[in-house]
Design a protein around this motif. Sequence first.
Motif, PDB file in Angstrom:
ATOM      1  N   GLN A   3       0.830  -1.328   0.296  1.00 58.60           N
ATOM      2  CA  GLN A   3       0.068  -0.120   0.179  1.00 58.60           C
ATOM      3  C   GLN A   3       1.138   1.405  -0.131  1.00 58.60           C
ATOM      4  O   GLN A   3       2.056   1.671   0.268  1.00 58.60           O
ATOM      5  N   VAL A   4       0.198   2.169  -1.052  1.00 53.76           N
ATOM      6  CA  VAL A   4       1.386   3.512  -0.690  1.00 53.76           C
ATOM      7  C   VAL A   4       0.496   4.677  -0.751  1.00 53.76           C
ATOM      8  O   VAL A   4      -0.484   4.868  -1.357  1.00 53.76           O
ATOM      9  N   ARG A   5       0.718   5.263   0.305  1.00 52.75           N
ATOM     10  CA  ARG A   5      -0.243   6.589   0.215  1.00 52.75           C
ATOM     11  C   ARG A   5       1.280   8.119   0.816  1.00 52.75           C
ATOM     12  O   ARG A   5       1.997   8.065   1.393  1.00 52.75           O
ATOM     13  N   GLU A   6       0.295   8.706  -0.408  1.00 48.62           N
ATOM     14  CA  GLU A   6       1.110   9.731   0.433  1.00 48.62           C
ATOM     15  C   GLU A   6       0.523  11.573   0.759  1.00 48.62           C
ATOM     16  O   GLU A   6      -1.210  10.902   0.786  1.00 48.62           O
ATOM     17  N   SER A   7       1.422  12.369   1.523  1.00 50.57           N
ATOM     18  CA  SER A   7       1.143  12.777   1.739  1.00 50.57           C
ATOM     19  C   SER A   7       1.146  14.475   2.101  1.00 50.57           C
ATOM     20  O   SER A   7       2.892  13.809   1.376  1.00 50.57           O
ATOM     21  N   GLY A   8       1.406  15.276   2.097  1.00 44.97           N
ATOM     22  CA  GLY A   8       2.005  16.634   2.229  1.00 44.97           C
ATOM     23  C   GLY A   8       1.736  17.762   1.578  1.00 44.97           C
ATOM     24  O   GLY A   8       2.282  19.016   1.610  1.00 44.97           O
ATOM     25  N   GLY A   9       0.653  17.283   0.321  1.00 46.24           N
ATOM     26  CA  GLY A   9       0.120  18.523  -0.243  1.00 46.24           C
ATOM     27  C   GLY A   9      -0.817  19.613  -0.179  1.00 46.24           C
ATOM     28  O   GLY A   9      -0.846  19.600   1.405  1.00 46.24           O
ATOM     29  N   GLY A 115       0.346   5.462  -5.447  1.00 47.97           N
ATOM     30  CA  GLY A 115      -0.743   5.438  -4.463  1.00 47.97           C
ATOM     31  C   GLY A 115      -1.760   6.796  -5.185  1.00 47.97           C
ATOM     32  O   GLY A 115      -1.825   6.646  -6.806  1.00 47.97           O
ATOM     33  N   GLN A 116      -2.745   7.114  -5.089  1.00 43.34           N
ATOM     34  CA  GLN A 116      -3.014   7.859  -5.103  1.00 43.34           C
ATOM     35  C   GLN A 116      -3.031   9.672  -6.052  1.00 43.34           C
ATOM     36  O   GLN A 116      -3.586  10.236  -6.814  1.00 43.34           O
ATOM     37  N   GLY A 117      -2.157   9.704  -4.932  1.00 38.60           N
ATOM     38  CA  GLY A 117      -1.202  10.440  -5.029  1.00 38.60           C
ATOM     39  C   GLY A 117      -2.145  11.419  -4.983  1.00 38.60           C
ATOM     40  O   GLY A 117      -2.505  12.328  -3.388  1.00 38.60           O
ATOM     41  N   THR A 118      -1.309  13.145  -4.193  1.00 36.65           N
ATOM     42  CA  THR A 118      -1.234  14.453  -3.378  1.00 36.65           C
ATOM     43  C   THR A 118      -1.625  15.731  -4.205  1.00 36.65           C
ATOM     44  O   THR A 118      -0.815  15.725  -4.932  1.00 36.65           O
ATOM     45  N   GLN A 119      -2.052  16.128  -4.006  1.00 37.40           N
ATOM     46  CA  GLN A 119      -2.443  17.218  -5.008  1.00 37.40           C
ATOM     47  C   GLN A 119      -1.420  18.407  -4.186  1.00 37.40           C
ATOM     48  O   GLN A 119      -1.732  19.135  -3.202  1.00 37.40           O
ATOM     49  N   VAL A 120      -0.921  19.445  -5.366  1.00 38.56           N
ATOM     50  CA  VAL A 120      -0.205  20.327  -5.044  1.00 38.56           C
ATOM     51  C   VAL A 120      -0.728  21.407  -5.820  1.00 38.56           C
ATOM     52  O   VAL A 120      -0.816  21.178  -7.515  1.00 38.56           O
ATOM     53  N   THR A 121      -0.926  22.718  -5.273  1.00 36.55           N
ATOM     54  CA  THR A 121      -1.569  23.519  -6.047  1.00 36.55           C
ATOM     55  C   THR A 121      -0.343  25.102  -5.774  1.00 36.55           C
ATOM     56  O   THR A 121       0.099  25.285  -4.588  1.00 36.55           O
TER      57      THR A 121
END
Length: 124
Positions: A3-9, A115-121
């Motif tokens: 399982q891969v999970r991103e965070s921090g965006g 992972g599902q990805g994390t949005q950076v704006t």
Amino acid sequence: QVQVRESGGGLVQPGGSLKLSCEASSADGYIIGDMAWYRQVPGHFRELVASITQIGTTDYGDPAFGKSGNRRFTISRDNAKNMGYLELDSLEPEDTAVYLCKAVVPGTFTRNFWGQGTQVTVSS
């Protein structure tokens, strides 16, 4: 399975910084090999940002991404925690994207887990 999970965006102003994290966990005890960060903008191909081997050898998809001279991004990892990181500095609006982490399980048949990805704006 891994399982891969991103965070921090998040939302950041131009010139700002973010540190993304990627947690790769496996109840089956798989060893994580290479880890990589990609980014994707709707309507565009997924773009390699940076990769790092298990021993810490790094590669940046675009020379402008790496942290050297005018480069702005730094990839790192903590093998003990099965964590990967991507530090983004001097962010520009063009860096706005979903950032995705890939964990590679080496073997006879290499397997990639995303992972599902994390949005950076990046916007003022």
